[in-house]
Design a protein around this motif. Structure first.
Motif, PDB file in Angstrom:
ATOM      1  N   GLN A 180     -13.039  11.587   0.671  1.00 50.50           N
ATOM      2  CA  GLN A 180     -13.912  11.488   1.767  1.00 50.50           C
ATOM      3  C   GLN A 180     -14.751  10.200   1.617  1.00 50.50           C
ATOM      4  OE1 GLN A 180     -17.293  14.350   1.383  1.00 50.50           O
ATOM      5  NE2 GLN A 180     -18.430  13.641   3.179  1.00 50.50           N
ATOM      6  N   MET A 181     -14.868   9.518   0.614  1.00 49.61           N
ATOM      7  CA  MET A 181     -15.270   8.259   0.461  1.00 49.61           C
ATOM      8  C   MET A 181     -14.426   7.265   1.000  1.00 49.61           C
ATOM      9  SD  MET A 181     -17.013   8.571  -3.489  1.00 49.61           S
ATOM     10  CE  MET A 181     -17.560   6.878  -3.619  1.00 49.61           C
ATOM     11  N   ARG A 182     -13.167   7.247   0.849  1.00 46.77           N
ATOM     12  CA  ARG A 182     -12.174   6.372   1.105  1.00 46.77           C
ATOM     13  C   ARG A 182     -11.920   6.471   2.672  1.00 46.77           C
ATOM     14  NH1 ARG A 182      -8.089   8.586  -0.856  1.00 46.77           N
ATOM     15  NH2 ARG A 182      -8.501   7.767  -2.894  1.00 46.77           N
ATOM     16  N   ALA A 183     -12.288   7.682   3.371  1.00 46.83           N
ATOM     17  CA  ALA A 183     -12.372   7.715   4.961  1.00 46.83           C
ATOM     18  C   ALA A 183     -13.477   7.173   5.366  1.00 46.83           C
ATOM     19  CB  ALA A 183     -12.245   9.222   5.162  1.00 46.83           C
ATOM     20  N   GLU A 184     -14.773   7.239   4.660  1.00 41.49           N
ATOM     21  CA  GLU A 184     -16.027   6.716   4.962  1.00 41.49           C
ATOM     22  C   GLU A 184     -15.874   5.175   4.910  1.00 41.49           C
ATOM     23  OE1 GLU A 184     -18.787   7.737   6.416  1.00 41.49           O
ATOM     24  OE2 GLU A 184     -18.184   9.988   6.387  1.00 41.49           O
ATOM     25  N   ARG A 185     -15.094   4.584   3.796  1.00 45.75           N
ATOM     26  CA  ARG A 185     -15.227   3.219   3.885  1.00 45.75           C
ATOM     27  C   ARG A 185     -14.056   2.683   5.015  1.00 45.75           C
ATOM     28  NH1 ARG A 185     -15.029   4.353  -1.844  1.00 45.75           N
ATOM     29  NH2 ARG A 185     -12.595   4.399  -1.707  1.00 45.75           N
ATOM     30  N   ASP A 186     -13.048   3.613   5.232  1.00 41.75           N
ATOM     31  CA  ASP A 186     -12.097   2.908   6.111  1.00 41.75           C
ATOM     32  C   ASP A 186     -12.764   3.139   7.710  1.00 41.75           C
ATOM     33  OD1 ASP A 186     -10.163   2.890   4.404  1.00 41.75           O
ATOM     34  OD2 ASP A 186      -9.039   4.864   4.793  1.00 41.75           O
ATOM     35  N   LYS A 187     -13.807   4.122   7.891  1.00 39.45           N
ATOM     36  CA  LYS A 187     -14.305   4.340   9.217  1.00 39.45           C
ATOM     37  C   LYS A 187     -15.421   3.051   9.416  1.00 39.45           C
ATOM     38  CE  LYS A 187     -17.869   7.210  11.508  1.00 39.45           C
ATOM     39  NZ  LYS A 187     -18.879   8.365  11.235  1.00 39.45           N
ATOM     40  N   ARG A 188     -16.252   2.864   8.079  1.00 35.68           N
ATOM     41  CA  ARG A 188     -16.921   1.524   8.394  1.00 35.68           C
ATOM     42  C   ARG A 188     -16.190   0.135   8.542  1.00 35.68           C
ATOM     43  NH1 ARG A 188     -19.689   4.126   3.809  1.00 35.68           N
ATOM     44  NH2 ARG A 188     -18.657   2.939   2.425  1.00 35.68           N
ATOM     45  N   ALA A 189     -15.019   0.193   8.055  1.00 36.62           N
ATOM     46  CA  ALA A 189     -14.197  -1.111   8.190  1.00 36.62           C
ATOM     47  C   ALA A 189     -13.637  -1.171   9.561  1.00 36.62           C
ATOM     48  CB  ALA A 189     -13.070  -1.133   7.153  1.00 36.62           C
ATOM     49  N   ALA A 190     -13.335  -0.060   9.975  1.00 40.75           N
ATOM     50  CA  ALA A 190     -12.943   0.184  11.637  1.00 40.75           C
ATOM     51  C   ALA A 190     -14.082  -0.441  12.442  1.00 40.75           C
ATOM     52  CB  ALA A 190     -12.244   1.334  11.824  1.00 40.75           C
ATOM     53  N   ILE A 191     -15.328   0.292  12.153  1.00 39.60           N
ATOM     54  CA  ILE A 191     -16.451  -0.029  12.809  1.00 39.60           C
ATOM     55  C   ILE A 191     -16.797  -1.597  12.888  1.00 39.60           C
ATOM     56  CG2 ILE A 191     -19.012   0.341  13.114  1.00 39.60           C
ATOM     57  CD1 ILE A 191     -18.452   3.277  12.369  1.00 39.60           C
ATOM     58  N   LEU A 192     -16.737  -2.187  11.835  1.00 38.41           N
ATOM     59  CA  LEU A 192     -17.144  -3.538  11.572  1.00 38.41           C
ATOM     60  C   LEU A 192     -16.096  -4.379  12.439  1.00 38.41           C
ATOM     61  CD1 LEU A 192     -17.930  -3.694   7.660  1.00 38.41           C
ATOM     62  CD2 LEU A 192     -19.389  -3.914  10.010  1.00 38.41           C
ATOM     63  N   GLY A 193     -14.726  -3.773  12.151  1.00 36.64           N
ATOM     64  CA  GLY A 193     -13.772  -4.710  12.986  1.00 36.64           C
ATOM     65  C   GLY A 193     -14.087  -4.588  14.468  1.00 36.64           C
ATOM     66  N   GLU A 195     -16.970  -4.320  16.077  1.00 36.66           N
ATOM     67  CA  GLU A 195     -18.208  -4.882  16.361  1.00 36.66           C
ATOM     68  C   GLU A 195     -17.687  -6.359  16.499  1.00 36.66           C
ATOM     69  OE1 GLU A 195     -21.142  -4.239  17.148  1.00 36.66           O
ATOM     70  OE2 GLU A 195     -20.894  -2.113  17.032  1.00 36.66           O
ATOM     71  N   GLY A 196     -16.951  -6.680  15.625  1.00 33.65           N
ATOM     72  CA  GLY A 196     -16.594  -8.208  15.324  1.00 33.65           C
ATOM     73  C   GLY A 196     -15.688  -8.683  16.810  1.00 33.65           C
ATOM     74  N   GLN A 197     -14.682  -7.561  16.910  1.00 38.48           N
ATOM     75  CA  GLN A 197     -13.922  -8.109  18.205  1.00 38.48           C
ATOM     76  C   GLN A 197     -14.932  -8.015  19.520  1.00 38.48           C
ATOM     77  OE1 GLN A 197     -10.795  -5.165  18.673  1.00 38.48           O
ATOM     78  NE2 GLN A 197      -9.704  -6.549  20.384  1.00 38.48           N
ATOM     79  N   ARG A 198     -15.707  -7.120  19.615  1.00 39.90           N
ATOM     80  CA  ARG A 198     -16.548  -7.071  20.701  1.00 39.90           C
ATOM     81  C   ARG A 198     -17.388  -8.164  20.719  1.00 39.90           C
ATOM     82  NH1 ARG A 198     -21.884  -5.133  20.680  1.00 39.90           N
ATOM     83  NH2 ARG A 198     -23.047  -4.339  22.635  1.00 39.90           N
ATOM     84  N   GLN A 199     -18.111  -8.567  19.521  1.00 42.86           N
ATOM     85  CA  GLN A 199     -18.883  -9.725  19.640  1.00 42.86           C
ATOM     86  C   GLN A 199     -17.944 -11.030  20.160  1.00 42.86           C
ATOM     87  OE1 GLN A 199     -22.128 -10.154  19.309  1.00 42.86           O
ATOM     88  NE2 GLN A 199     -22.359  -8.010  18.890  1.00 42.86           N
ATOM     89  N   SER A 200     -16.774 -11.289  19.446  1.00 43.17           N
ATOM     90  CA  SER A 200     -15.836 -12.118  19.942  1.00 43.17           C
ATOM     91  C   SER A 200     -15.871 -12.158  21.460  1.00 43.17           C
ATOM     92  CB  SER A 200     -14.552 -12.063  19.229  1.00 43.17           C
ATOM     93  OG  SER A 200     -13.721 -13.073  19.585  1.00 43.17           O
ATOM     94  N   GLN A 201     -15.387 -11.076  21.981  1.00 40.50           N
ATOM     95  CA  GLN A 201     -15.049 -10.896  23.395  1.00 40.50           C
ATOM     96  C   GLN A 201     -16.383 -11.328  24.310  1.00 40.50           C
ATOM     97  OE1 GLN A 201     -13.602  -7.034  24.083  1.00 40.50           O
ATOM     98  NE2 GLN A 201     -11.680  -7.186  23.274  1.00 40.50           N
ATOM     99  N   ILE A 202     -17.549 -10.896  23.829  1.00 40.83           N
ATOM    100  CA  ILE A 202     -18.852 -11.107  24.297  1.00 40.83           C
ATOM    101  C   ILE A 202     -19.088 -12.870  24.278  1.00 40.83           C
ATOM    102  CG2 ILE A 202     -21.256 -10.959  24.329  1.00 40.83           C
ATOM    103  CD1 ILE A 202     -21.148  -8.138  23.297  1.00 40.83           C
ATOM    104  N   LEU A 203     -18.914 -13.427  23.227  1.00 44.38           N
ATOM    105  CA  LEU A 203     -19.078 -14.896  23.321  1.00 44.38           C
ATOM    106  C   LEU A 203     -17.871 -15.462  24.001  1.00 44.38           C
ATOM    107  CD1 LEU A 203     -19.380 -15.169  19.414  1.00 44.38           C
ATOM    108  CD2 LEU A 203     -21.542 -15.179  21.021  1.00 44.38           C
ATOM    109  N   THR A 204     -16.682 -15.039  24.255  1.00 47.16           N
ATOM    110  CA  THR A 204     -15.616 -15.787  24.913  1.00 47.16           C
ATOM    111  C   THR A 204     -16.039 -15.270  26.378  1.00 47.16           C
ATOM    112  OG1 THR A 204     -14.063 -15.046  23.328  1.00 47.16           O
ATOM    113  CG2 THR A 204     -13.227 -15.543  25.602  1.00 47.16           C
ATOM    114  N   ALA A 205     -16.532 -14.148  27.018  1.00 44.09           N
ATOM    115  CA  ALA A 205     -16.967 -14.196  28.272  1.00 44.09           C
ATOM    116  C   ALA A 205     -18.402 -15.029  28.457  1.00 44.09           C
ATOM    117  CB  ALA A 205     -17.308 -12.486  28.633  1.00 44.09           C
ATOM    118  N   GLU A 206     -19.378 -15.102  27.554  1.00 44.15           N
ATOM    119  CA  GLU A 206     -20.293 -15.866  27.866  1.00 44.15           C
ATOM    120  C   GLU A 206     -20.004 -17.612  28.141  1.00 44.15           C
ATOM    121  OE1 GLU A 206     -23.455 -15.622  28.340  1.00 44.15           O
ATOM    122  OE2 GLU A 206     -23.428 -13.144  28.075  1.00 44.15           O
ATOM    123  N   GLY A 207     -18.883 -17.872  27.158  1.00 41.89           N
ATOM    124  CA  GLY A 207     -18.342 -19.122  27.179  1.00 41.89           C
ATOM    125  C   GLY A 207     -17.688 -19.377  28.478  1.00 41.89           C
TER     126      GLY A 207
END
Length: 340
Positions: A180-193, A195-207
């Protein structure tokens, strides 16, 4: 012989007196206490320092430690509310406050405290599930301390703290928790990834948006400047024309010069001869056929020059008429009548 017997008797008496004095004097260390029984009954408690007792009548029991003591009990199996067996290791901090009660009210207060801790722990943990047990150590500690302090008060003990040192669930539960802890860590890692991709796309669109806005601003500025340039050029031409005040004859001549350029395109299969061409030709012919007003220069010219100028004007008018007829013939040859 009598002297030897008397000497031996005196030595025995002296040894007995010394032994008696030693038995009568008891020194108790600091933070210790000793209970005294006289003729089998509790008499008093010896305090730290020098104390005197009656030899052969008073019985002094072993000393009791009055300092705070730490006892670690071995892990005890406890069943939780969801029927899971966990091993709980506890640590107890207590202090003897009444040596007489600790010695006479209970046979072995350490064993009593251990058993009371086990039973109280099972009662407290038995009303919790595994997850709550693992996350409620402070609650368990406070409940254990309250029950133990109340129960051990009559034994001359004071329970200061009770700590849960370890809670060990079954091995299968440990493996499930690790997954369960491993799944939670993988979930948080996927969410962070994500979020990072989303922020990158937002910044690219803004540019891209800012770049498009800047390009549009540049194009607008260029168009405005070009329009202003054209407007200024047209205005300059218009002002120049009005300043020079051209007459209809000059305009008709310029019109005839621009007319052949209308048919120079490769895709011009159909073209229109404006109705104004006749008037333009007539105006040009009239302009060249009219006699210029007399001027000092013309008055000084001989008559031969006047005749030559008149002949040139006639030739020009005939050339304009021939150009008009050539245009009409070309239109008829294409099979399309000229439109006037």
């Amino acid at each position: 012989m009598d002297i030897s017997a008397s000497l031996i008797a005196g030595l025995l008496v002296a040894l007995l007196a010394i032994f008696t004095v030693v038995r009568a004097v008891r020194i108790v260390p600091q933070a210790r206490a000793r209970n005294v029984e006289r003729l089998g009954r509790y008499h008093k408690t010896l305090n730290p320092g020098l104390n005197l007792v009656i030899p052969y009548i008073d019985r002094v029991h072993p000393q009791i430690d009055l300092r705070e003591q730490v006892v670690s009990f071995k892990p005890q199996p406890v069943i939780t509310e969801d029927n899971l067996v966990v091993e709980i290791d506890t640590v107890l901090y207590f202090q003897v406050t009444d040596p007489r009660a600790a010695f006479y009210e209970i046979a072995s207060f350490l064993q009593a405290v251990e058993q009371l801790t086990v039973t109280t722990l099972r009662n407290v943990v038995g009303s919790m599930d595994l997850e709550k047990t693992l996350t409620s150590r402070d609650t368990i500690n406070s409940q254990l301390r309250g029950v133990l302090d109340e129960a051990t008060g009559k034994w001359g003990l004071r329970v200061n703290r009770v700590e849960i040192k370890a809670i060990d669930p079954p091995q299968s539960i440990k493996e499930a928790m690790q997954k369960q802890m491993r799944a939670e860590r993988d979930k948080r890692a996927a969410i962070l990834g994500a979020e990072g991709q989303r922020q990158s796309q937002i910044l690219t669109a803004e540019g891209d948006k800012q770049a498009a806005v800047l390009r549009a601003e540049g194009n607008r500025t260029a168009a405005i400047l070009e329009a202003e340039g054209q407007s200024r050029a047209i205005d300059e031409v218009f002002q120049a024309v009005h300043r020079n005040d051209p007459d209809p004859k000059l305009l008709a001549y310029q019109y005839l010069q621009a007319l052949p350029q209308l048919a120079q395109g490769q895709g011009n299969n159909f073209w229109v001869i404006p109705s104004e061409i006749t008037s333009a030709l007539q105006g040009v012919s009239k302009a060249f056929s009219e006699v210029l007003p007399p001027s000092p220069a013309t008055r000084e010219k001989p008559a031969a020059d006047d005749a030559a100028a008149a002949k040139a004007a006639d030739d020009t008018a005939e050339a304009a008429q021939a150009a008009a007829e050539a245009v009409a013939d070309a239109a008829e040859a294409d099979g399309r009548p000229p439109r006037a």
